[in-house]
Design an enzyme around this catalytic site. Structure first.
Site, PDB file in Angstrom:
ATOM      1  N   TYR A 195       0.858  -1.193   0.000  1.00 22.43           N
ATOM      2  CA  TYR A 195       0.000   0.000   0.000  1.00 22.43           C
ATOM      3  C   TYR A 195       0.886   1.233   0.000  1.00 22.43           C
ATOM      4  O   TYR A 195       1.888   1.286   0.724  1.00 22.43           O
ATOM      5  CB  TYR A 195      -0.909   0.013   1.244  1.00 22.43           C
ATOM      6  N   SER A 196       0.494   2.227  -0.796  1.00 31.38           N
ATOM      7  CA  SER A 196       1.256   3.486  -0.805  1.00 31.38           C
ATOM      8  C   SER A 196       0.978   4.242   0.480  1.00 31.38           C
ATOM      9  O   SER A 196      -0.144   4.241   0.982  1.00 31.38           O
ATOM     10  CB  SER A 196       0.814   4.380  -1.965  1.00 31.38           C
ATOM     11  N   CYS A 354      -0.925   7.456 -10.965  1.00 30.54           N
ATOM     12  CA  CYS A 354      -1.091   6.344 -10.026  1.00 30.54           C
ATOM     13  C   CYS A 354      -2.542   5.886  -9.995  1.00 30.54           C
ATOM     14  O   CYS A 354      -3.454   6.706  -9.959  1.00 30.54           O
ATOM     15  CB  CYS A 354      -0.658   6.783  -8.623  1.00 30.54           C
ATOM     16  N   GLU A 394       2.823   4.518 -11.386  1.00 30.01           N
ATOM     17  CA  GLU A 394       2.665   3.357 -10.514  1.00 30.01           C
ATOM     18  C   GLU A 394       1.211   2.901 -10.615  1.00 30.01           C
ATOM     19  O   GLU A 394       0.321   3.499 -10.027  1.00 30.01           O
ATOM     20  CB  GLU A 394       3.034   3.695  -9.072  1.00 30.01           C
ATOM     21  N   TYR A 396      -1.598  -0.525 -10.943  1.00 34.44           N
ATOM     22  CA  TYR A 396      -1.783  -1.954 -10.659  1.00 34.44           C
ATOM     23  C   TYR A 396      -2.997  -2.459 -11.413  1.00 34.44           C
ATOM     24  O   TYR A 396      -3.957  -1.736 -11.576  1.00 34.44           O
ATOM     25  CB  TYR A 396      -2.027  -2.193  -9.169  1.00 34.44           C
TER      26      TYR A 396
HETATM   27  P1  NAP Z   1     -12.023   2.523  -9.002  1.00 39.35           P
HETATM   28  O1  NAP Z   1     -12.865   3.023  -7.883  1.00 39.35           O
HETATM   29  O2  NAP Z   1     -12.333   1.189  -9.590  1.00 39.35           O
HETATM   30  O3  NAP Z   1     -11.956   3.559 -10.196  1.00 39.35           O
HETATM   31  C1  NAP Z   1     -11.703   4.929 -10.011  1.00 39.35           C
HETATM   32  C2  NAP Z   1     -12.165   5.641 -11.239  1.00 39.35           C
HETATM   33  O4  NAP Z   1     -11.379   5.285 -12.382  1.00 39.35           O
HETATM   34  C3  NAP Z   1     -13.619   5.324 -11.609  1.00 39.35           C
HETATM   35  O5  NAP Z   1     -14.261   6.528 -11.925  1.00 39.35           O
HETATM   36  C4  NAP Z   1     -13.468   4.423 -12.804  1.00 39.35           C
HETATM   37  O6  NAP Z   1     -14.595   4.508 -13.685  1.00 39.35           O
HETATM   38  C5  NAP Z   1     -12.257   5.044 -13.459  1.00 39.35           C
HETATM   39  N1  NAP Z   1     -11.688   4.214 -14.517  1.00 39.35           N
HETATM   40  C6  NAP Z   1     -11.940   2.918 -14.814  1.00 39.35           C
HETATM   41  N2  NAP Z   1     -11.262   2.542 -15.911  1.00 39.35           N
HETATM   42  C7  NAP Z   1     -10.582   3.636 -16.338  1.00 39.35           C
HETATM   43  C8  NAP Z   1      -9.722   3.877 -17.446  1.00 39.35           C
HETATM   44  N3  NAP Z   1      -9.426   2.926 -18.338  1.00 39.35           N
HETATM   45  N4  NAP Z   1      -9.188   5.107 -17.578  1.00 39.35           N
HETATM   46  C9  NAP Z   1      -9.465   6.081 -16.683  1.00 39.35           C
HETATM   47  N5  NAP Z   1     -10.308   5.914 -15.625  1.00 39.35           N
HETATM   48  C10 NAP Z   1     -10.841   4.695 -15.447  1.00 39.35           C
HETATM   49  O7  NAP Z   1     -10.526   2.574  -8.513  1.00 39.35           O
HETATM   50  P2  NAP Z   1      -9.874   1.773  -7.293  1.00 39.35           P
HETATM   51  O8  NAP Z   1     -10.570   0.464  -7.116  1.00 39.35           O
HETATM   52  O9  NAP Z   1      -9.735   2.678  -6.127  1.00 39.35           O
HETATM   53  O10 NAP Z   1      -8.475   1.410  -7.911  1.00 39.35           O
HETATM   54  C11 NAP Z   1      -7.341   2.158  -7.701  1.00 39.35           C
HETATM   55  C12 NAP Z   1      -6.132   1.441  -8.237  1.00 39.35           C
HETATM   56  O11 NAP Z   1      -5.026   2.077  -7.632  1.00 39.35           O
HETATM   57  C13 NAP Z   1      -6.063  -0.039  -7.885  1.00 39.35           C
HETATM   58  O12 NAP Z   1      -5.652  -0.737  -9.024  1.00 39.35           O
HETATM   59  C14 NAP Z   1      -4.988  -0.067  -6.809  1.00 39.35           C
HETATM   60  O13 NAP Z   1      -4.275  -1.289  -6.793  1.00 39.35           O
HETATM   61  C15 NAP Z   1      -4.121   1.084  -7.248  1.00 39.35           C
HETATM   62  N6  NAP Z   1      -3.262   1.672  -6.220  1.00 39.35           N
HETATM   63  C16 NAP Z   1      -3.643   1.686  -4.923  1.00 39.35           C
HETATM   64  C17 NAP Z   1      -2.774   2.199  -3.992  1.00 39.35           C
HETATM   65  C18 NAP Z   1      -3.086   2.170  -2.511  1.00 39.35           C
HETATM   66  O14 NAP Z   1      -2.201   2.553  -1.752  1.00 39.35           O
HETATM   67  N7  NAP Z   1      -4.232   1.732  -2.067  1.00 39.35           N
HETATM   68  C19 NAP Z   1      -1.562   2.757  -4.387  1.00 39.35           C
HETATM   69  C20 NAP Z   1      -1.221   2.752  -5.733  1.00 39.35           C
HETATM   70  C21 NAP Z   1      -2.101   2.221  -6.648  1.00 39.35           C
HETATM   71  P3  NAP Z   1     -15.670   3.356 -13.916  1.00 39.35           P
HETATM   72  O15 NAP Z   1     -15.564   2.370 -12.786  1.00 39.35           O
HETATM   73  O16 NAP Z   1     -16.981   4.085 -13.913  1.00 39.35           O
HETATM   74  O17 NAP Z   1     -15.343   2.772 -15.252  1.00 39.35           O
END
Ligand code: NAP
Length: 396
Positions: A195-196, A354, A394, A396
Site C-alpha cells: 500500500y502506498s 497512479c 505506478e 496496478y
Molecule cells: P475505481 O474506484 O475502480 O476507479 C476509479 C475511477 O477510475 C472510476 O471513476 C473508474 O470509472 C475510473 N476508470 C476505470 N477505468 C478507467 C480507465 N481505463 N481510464 C481512466 N479511468 C478509469 O478505482 P480503485 O478500485 O480505487 O483502484 C485504484 C487502483 O489504484 C487499484 O488498481 C490499486 O491497486 C491502485 N493503487 C492503490 C494504492 C493504494 O495505496 N491503495 C496505491 C497505488 C495504486 P468506472 O468504474 O466508472 O469505469
C-alpha cells in the site's frame, strides 16, 4: 570460455516486493527470500511476461555476463552490480542478435505508459527494505476511518499506523507491505500486500512516528478485508519501506502534475501534505486530475475541498453521476489542454500517474494528442522526462 549473455535481474532498490512478477512468470523463474525478489537464470526464457505487470519497472534490468549471478548472490544485494566490462569479441554477434530479439520483445512489453523510472535528481535518499519479510516491524493501529459514504458500495479506509518508536523512515511516494495473518491455500505464510503511504515523511501528525494508508475493501480480498476491519489498538506486521523512484523533487519551484484514480490518490495526498507543510507562497504549484465514480466514492473528497487553489489546482472527475456524462481523467486532460501544454513545456514539470492499470492507455493517448498539437512527439518527450526523473507511473 563461456559466451557472454544477457542476464535478467531485478533492481532491489526500486522493487517494492509486490511479488506480481513472481505470480506472473510462467516458467517459475522468479522467486524470493525474506530480502529480495530474484530471477533464476537457468529458468528465465526471456518471454517478457513479467515486464508489463511490474508497477515500478524494477523488473527491467539486464546485465551482460559470462557467468550468471547466482540466486544466493542476488539475494544478498542491496543494489545491482554495475555492468562488468566484458572484453573480447567472443559471442558478440550472438549477443547482438539476442539484443535485437530482446529489443523487439521489450518494445512490446513497454507499450503503455509504464517502464523504468528514475528518481528526481533532487529527491531525498530513500530508505529501502529496512523491515523485511523475515523481520517485519509491528505497528499499532491508531485509527481506522471510513473515507467513502457508508451507504455506498465503495468502502475506502484511512488507516493510521504507529510504529511505537521503531524506526520507519519513509518518503512520500513510498509503499509499505502489510502481512495478513494466516496461511495461503498451500499452507505457506501469506505474502504482504503493498500500500502506498498517504502521509508525509514527518508523520500523519507532524513529528509523530506514524503513517497513514488508503485501503479499499475488495470483495474476497484477504488483506484488504483484514486491514479494513482493523480496530484501534490492533497490531499489524509491516515490511518496507519500498520504492526509490516515485518521489518528490526537493525543489519548491517544481511544478507537480498528478493524475490518479481511486485509491491511487494515496501518494498524491502525501505529496500535497508535504508541500503544504514545507513550501511557502513561492512554489511551482500542483495540479491534480483525480477520477472516481462519484463524489461520495472519491477518497478525501471533504478534506480536499479545504486545500487552497494556490497550492493545488483540482480537477475532480466522475464517471458515474446520474444525469451527467461519464468522465475519465484523460477526458479532463484534453479539456484542460492549454494548461497541460504549458506544464509540458516547463523543464520543472514533474508528472505522477497512479491508480488503475487501465488508465495508462487513455492518459498516454491524451498526452500524445496534447504534445502533437504542440508540435512535439509525446513518446520522445516522455522518455526524456523519464530519463530526467520527471515522469513516474505506478499502476496496478
Ligand atoms: P475505481 O474506484 O475502480 O476507479 C476509479 C475511477 O477510475 C472510476 O471513476 C473508474 O470509472 C475510473 N476508470 C476505470 N477505468 C478507467 C480507465 N481505463 N481510464 C481512466 N479511468 C478509469 O478505482 P480503485 O478500485 O480505487 O483502484 C485504484 C487502483 O489504484 C487499484 O488498481 C490499486 O491497486 C491502485 N493503487 C492503490 C494504492 C493504494 O495505496 N491503495 C496505491 C497505488 C495504486 P468506472 O468504474 O466508472 O469505469
Amino acid at each position: 570460455m563461456n559466451k557472454p549473455f544477457k542476464q535478467h535481474l531485478i533492481d532491489p532498490e526500486v522493487c517494492i516486493r509486490c511479488y506480481t512478477c513472481e505470480m506472473t512468470c510462467p516458467e517459475q523463474a522468479i522467486e524470493h527470500d525474506d530480502n529480495n525478489v530474484v530471477v533464476n537464470a537457468d529458468l528465465c526464457n526471456f518471454c517478457m511476461d513479467c515486464i508489463p505487470v511490474c508497477p515500478t519497472g524494477s523488473i527491467d534490468e539486464w546485465r551482460v555476463v559470462k557467468d550468471a549471478h547466482s540466486l544466493e548472490e542476488q539475494y544478498s544485494w542491496d543494489e545491482l552490480p554495475p555492468q562488468e566490462d566484458i572484453a573480447g569479441p567472443a559471442g558478440d554477434a550472438d549477443l547482438d542478435a539476442l539484443d535485437e530479439a530482446m529489443a523487439a520483445l521489450l518494445a512490446d512489453a513497454h507499450q503503455g505508459a509504464g517502464g523504468k523510472a528514475k528518481a528526481p535528481a533532487t529527491a531525498a535518499k530513500p530508505t529501502i527494505n529496512l523491515h523485511n519479510l523475515g523481520k517485519p516491524v509491528e505497528a499499532v493501529v491508531q485509527g481506522n476511518y471510513r473515507l467513502t459514504d457508508s451507504d455506498g458500495n465503495v468502502d475506502v479506509r484511512h488507516i493510521i499506523l504507529d510504529f511505537q518508536g521503531h524506526p520507519m523512515p519513509v518518503l512520500e511516494g513510498q509503499s509499505v507491505g502489510i502481512i495478513p495473518p494466516g496461511t495461503d491455500a498451500e499452507g505457506k505464510p501469506r505474502l504482504p500486500r503493498l500500500y502506498s503511504i498517504s502521509s508525509p515523511r514527518d508523520g500523519e501528525r507532524s513529528g509523530y512516528n506514524n503513517v497513514s494508508l488508503t485501503v479499499k475493501r475488495e470483495e474476497h480480498g484477504v488483506c484488504s478485508n483484514f486491514v479494513c476491519d482493523l480496530e484501534k489498538g490492533d497490531t499489524v506486521k509491516i515490511t518496507g519501506p519500498f520504492g526509490a523512484t516515485f518521489l518528490l523533487p526537493d525543489d519548491p519551484e517544481a511544478r507537480i502534475m498528478m493524475i490518479c484514480t481511486g485509491t491511487g490518490s494515496a501518494p498524491m495526498r502525501a505529496f500535497t501534505m508535504r508541500r503544504q507543510r514545507t513550501v511557502g507562497a513561492k512554489n511551482g504549484g500542483m495540479t491534480m486530475y483525480f477520477g472516481a465514480r462519484s463524489p461520495k466514492d472519491l477518497p478525501y473528497h471533504g478534506p480536499l475541498k479545504k486545500v487552497p487553489e494556490s497550492l493545488l489546482k483540482q480537477h475532480l472527475v466522475f464517471s458515474r453521476v446520474e444525469g451527467e456524462p461519464k468522465e475519465y481523467v484523460q477526458d479532463r486532460m484534453l479539456t484542460d489542454q492549454p494548461a497541460i501544454a504549458d506544464m509540458l513545456k516547463d523543464p520543472k514539470c514533474y508528472i505522477y500517474i497512479c491508480g488503475l492499470r487501465g488508465m495508462e492507455e487513455g492518459v498516454n493517448s491524451a498526452f500524445s494528442t496534447i504534445a502533437s498539437d504542440m508540435g512535439t512527439d509525446w513518446l520522445s518527450l516522455r522518455d526524456t522526462m523519464r530519463e530526467e526523473g520527471r515522469y513516474h507511473v505506478e499502476t496496478y
